[in-house]
Design an enzyme around this catalytic site. Structure first.
Site, PDB file in Angstrom:
ATOM      1  N   THR A   1       0.598  -1.704   0.162  1.00  0.00           N
ATOM      2  CA  THR A   1       0.083   0.037   0.046  1.00  0.00           C
ATOM      3  C   THR A   1       0.086   1.062  -0.260  1.00  0.00           C
ATOM      4  O   THR A   1       1.827   1.145   0.216  1.00  0.00           O
ATOM      5  CB  THR A   1      -0.911   0.045   1.369  1.00  0.00           C
ATOM      6  OG1 THR A   1      -1.708  -1.040   0.909  1.00  0.00           O
ATOM      7  CG2 THR A   1      -1.522   1.491   1.301  1.00  0.00           C
TER       8      THR A   1
ATOM      9  N   THR B   1      -3.984   0.763  -3.026  1.00  0.00           N
ATOM     10  CA  THR B   1      -3.247  -0.671  -2.926  1.00  0.00           C
ATOM     11  C   THR B   1      -3.483  -1.545  -3.740  1.00  0.00           C
ATOM     12  O   THR B   1      -4.299  -1.446  -4.571  1.00  0.00           O
ATOM     13  CB  THR B   1      -3.732  -0.896  -1.434  1.00  0.00           C
ATOM     14  OG1 THR B   1      -3.049  -2.023  -0.613  1.00  0.00           O
ATOM     15  CG2 THR B   1      -5.440  -1.110  -1.486  1.00  0.00           C
TER      16      THR B   1
ATOM     17  N   GLU C   1      -7.327  -7.795  -2.613  1.00  0.00           N
ATOM     18  CA  GLU C   1      -8.167  -7.475  -1.939  1.00  0.00           C
ATOM     19  C   GLU C   1      -9.764  -8.170  -0.960  1.00  0.00           C
ATOM     20  O   GLU C   1     -10.730  -7.873  -0.111  1.00  0.00           O
ATOM     21  CB  GLU C   1      -8.654  -6.298  -3.110  1.00  0.00           C
ATOM     22  CG  GLU C   1      -8.843  -5.141  -1.697  1.00  0.00           C
ATOM     23  CD  GLU C   1      -6.989  -4.429  -1.710  1.00  0.00           C
ATOM     24  OE1 GLU C   1      -6.669  -3.889  -0.730  1.00  0.00           O
ATOM     25  OE2 GLU C   1      -6.582  -4.057  -2.558  1.00  0.00           O
TER      26      GLU C   1
ATOM     27  N   SER D   1      -9.354  -0.390   5.704  1.00  0.00           N
ATOM     28  CA  SER D   1      -8.930   1.137   7.020  1.00  0.00           C
ATOM     29  C   SER D   1      -7.850   1.904   5.931  1.00  0.00           C
ATOM     30  O   SER D   1      -7.945   2.679   7.057  1.00  0.00           O
ATOM     31  CB  SER D   1      -7.947   0.076   7.157  1.00  0.00           C
ATOM     32  OG  SER D   1      -8.048  -1.147   8.210  1.00  0.00           O
TER      33      SER D   1
END
Ligand code: DON
Length: 578
Positions: A374, A392, A413, A446
């Site tokens: 990321t 990311t 992901e 996040s």
């Protein structure tokens, strides 16, 4: 324990913004004296300035920085991944959040990730085609350029195309990351063709050339959205995923769309914080933590008191993340409640100033040991436009899969979904229904690109770090509120708590031995780097925070590049083009 509380009333803030002048009496500057860019790689920062000098604005520079990072940091982000971009359009006085998060393919139901015994199949969740969501980053580049930029994609993607074709020198973080993921990367012929082109894995200092990625970027530059999501690139992506046993459809690719969302805002000690809404969990958690902490004058507290209260705020925010947060297009996320000051007051009332509150005992999975994936960049241009971009492919080199002929490394992901309810993901965070996978749904993130705005100062910040992103942005934001400059904010020592596992993890040397002892006496478990919960050695440091700041009182720009990353670069130029 006596704790200093301050009586700031948040509502006063609005008045302050309307009437304030700088502390020394001078009126705050209306426009920055130049531009500032901080990113995790010097080539990306320089590409941003190249585009500004060619007449581009911060949004064009964001396309250049984002695409160059996609080329030089395949370990962290890329065209096969996604990202969030928080924008401030100075002319319109408008903030907007561009959500380019990946989406779940229809075939990727929760059942597809269970092994024969019904346990989460971690290999499927993190490696190869089933780990990958439909990429969002290329659509973000097109959207940023078309909706907000001044230059064509051909100009803003030119640096990335050049660097992909001509190569860039391999650095240690990349070669070390490759070594860590080698077994997975070398499962796939398309990936071997890129990373083993000269017969062996990337070595420090040698040039990594990615001609197929250059050609993919050229198709994107020439044809925009259709240059990636339809036509040759799309066909090769579909074929490469299918060849490894995955299931994507042409409709899913062609149907991908970025979302424009209203950013989340709240007040903290004279600042307005503008940050990421769902499907990021970061903004809500940041609002909770900072509003819980707001009445305390943290600068006046002892390091032990400050750390204890901050950890208790972290613990409570991460508990709510587990149960309530997911893609707002699919589930009803109670944003207003969770981000409300009254809710924060309730959380605050449950904090014992002298004792750790034990987290409920659930799974004790460790937080991740790697933080090289990321990436974040921060930009302010000479007109006052701003971009905070975090992008990311999830874990190191994402899924490891490059569909042949594309140069595009696909993300992993899907692991950010609660693929099995209550089972922690790679970052040790878990979830339930709100973050269960569903066709077209975005997995909870996040990533927390954030602006901090006060009458005298404007800051842009963010970082990678999985679930620790949220607490790093919190510590950075508190650092700005304490009056630190951008470089000091990027360098701040880090500690983290995420409710489960019920332990404070710290960077090496982040807390003094007497503070650690005092926290332990209050009932906290403190994991120093050598004591990771699973017996493995955790990272000594984490994160890669990139931040820029405009001090409107002195009308100066400042950049902060995380000193933990030697190839990052913050640069300020006084006369960058308007
Ligand atoms: O979106 C998220 O929250 C994660 N996929 C971010 C991953 C990350 O930051 C990895 N870096 N250490």
């Amino acid at each position: 324990m006596r704790i200093a509380m301050r009586g700031v009333v948040a509502a006063v803030l609005c008045l302050a913004f309307a009437t304030a002048s700088a502390a020394d009496g001078r009126a705050p500057a209306k426009r920055p004296p130049g531009a500032a860019i901080a990113s995790a790689h010097a080539l990306a920062t320089d590409a941003g300035f190249e585009v500004l000098r060619a007449g581009g604005n911060a949004f064009d520079a964001a396309v250049a920085v984002s695409s160059v990072l996609s080329v030089v940091e395949p370990i962290s982000s890329g065209l096969g991944g996604g990202g969030f971009y928080l924008l401030h359009d100075a002319r319109k006085g408008r903030d907007v959040f561009i959500d380019a998060r990946e989406t779940a393919p229809a075939a990727a139901t929760a059942a597809s990730y269970l092994d024969a015994k019904g346990a989460l199949d971690r290999d499927r969740a993190t490696n190869g085609p089933w780990a990958a969501g439909i990429p969002g980053l290329p659509a973000a580049l097109v959207h940023l350029s078309r909706r907000y930029g001044k230059l064509p994609l051909k100009a803003t993607l030119a640096p990335a195309i050049r660097i992909a074709r001509d190569g860039f020198p391999v650095y240690t973080r990349l070669s070390r990351g490759y070594a860590a993921r080698r077994e997975v990367m070398e499962r796939f012929p398309g990936t071997r063709a890129v990373f083993l082109a000269d017969g062996d894995p990337p070595q420090d200092g040698e040039l990594l050339k990615q001609p197929e990625l250059a050609a993919t970027l050229e198709r994107l530059a020439a044809n925009g959205f259709d240059g990636f999501y339809r036509g040759v690139t799309a066909e090769r992506l579909l074929a490469g995923v299918a060849a490894e046993g995955g299931k994507w459809t042409a409709q899913e690719l062609a149907g991908y769309a970025v979302r424009e969302r209203e950013p989340l805002r709240f007040a903290y000690d004279g600042w307005e914080v503008v940050t990421a809404p769902p499907p990021s969990s970061g903004g809500i958690a940041l609002a909770q933590m900072m509003q819980v902490l707001a009445p305390w004058d943290l600068a006046k507290l002892s390091p032990t008191q400050r750390t204890h209260l901050t950890v208790e705020a972290m613990r409570r925010a991460f508990r709510d993340r587990t149960f309530y947060l997911g893609d707002p297009d699919f589930v009803d996320v109670p944003v207003e409640t969770l981000a409300h000051p009254a809710y924060a007051a309730g959380l605050r009332a449950s904090i014992n100033p002298d004792k750790a509150t034990p987290s409920e005992l659930l799974s004790g999975a460790p937080t991740p040991l790697e933080d090289e994936d990321t990436t974040h960049f921060s930009i302010i241009d000479a007109d006052g436009n701003r971009v905070a971009g975090t992008q990311t492919v999830n874990l190191l080199f994402g899924s490891g899969l490059i569909p042949p002929g594309t140069g595009v490394l696909l993300n992993n992901e899907m692991d950010d979904f609660a693929l099995k309810a209550g089972t922690p993901n790679a970052f040790g965070v878990m979830g339930y229904d709100a973050n269960a996978p569903a066709p077209g749904k975005r997995m909870l993130s996040s990533m927390t690109p954030t602006f901090m705005v006060s009458p005298g100062r404007v800051a842009v910040l963010g970082t990678p770090g999985g679930s620790r992103i949220i607490t790093m942005v919190l510590l950075g934001a508190l650092g700005y509120a304490d009056g630190l400059d951008a470089q000091a904010v990027a360098a701040l020592p880090r500690f983290h708590h995420q409710w489960q596992p019920d332990a404070i993890s710290i960077e090496r040397g982040a807390l003094a031995p007497d503070v650690i002892a005092a926290l332990r006496a209050m009932g906290h478990t403190v994991n120093e780097p050598k004591e990771a919960a699973n017996g493995q050695r955790s990272s000594d440091t984490w994160g890669n925070l990139q931040t820029v700041e405009w001090d409107r009182a002195t009308n100066t720009l400042h950049g902060g590049a995380d000193p933990r990353n030697p190839v990052g670069k913050a640069r300020v130029e006084a006369r960058a083009a308007r």
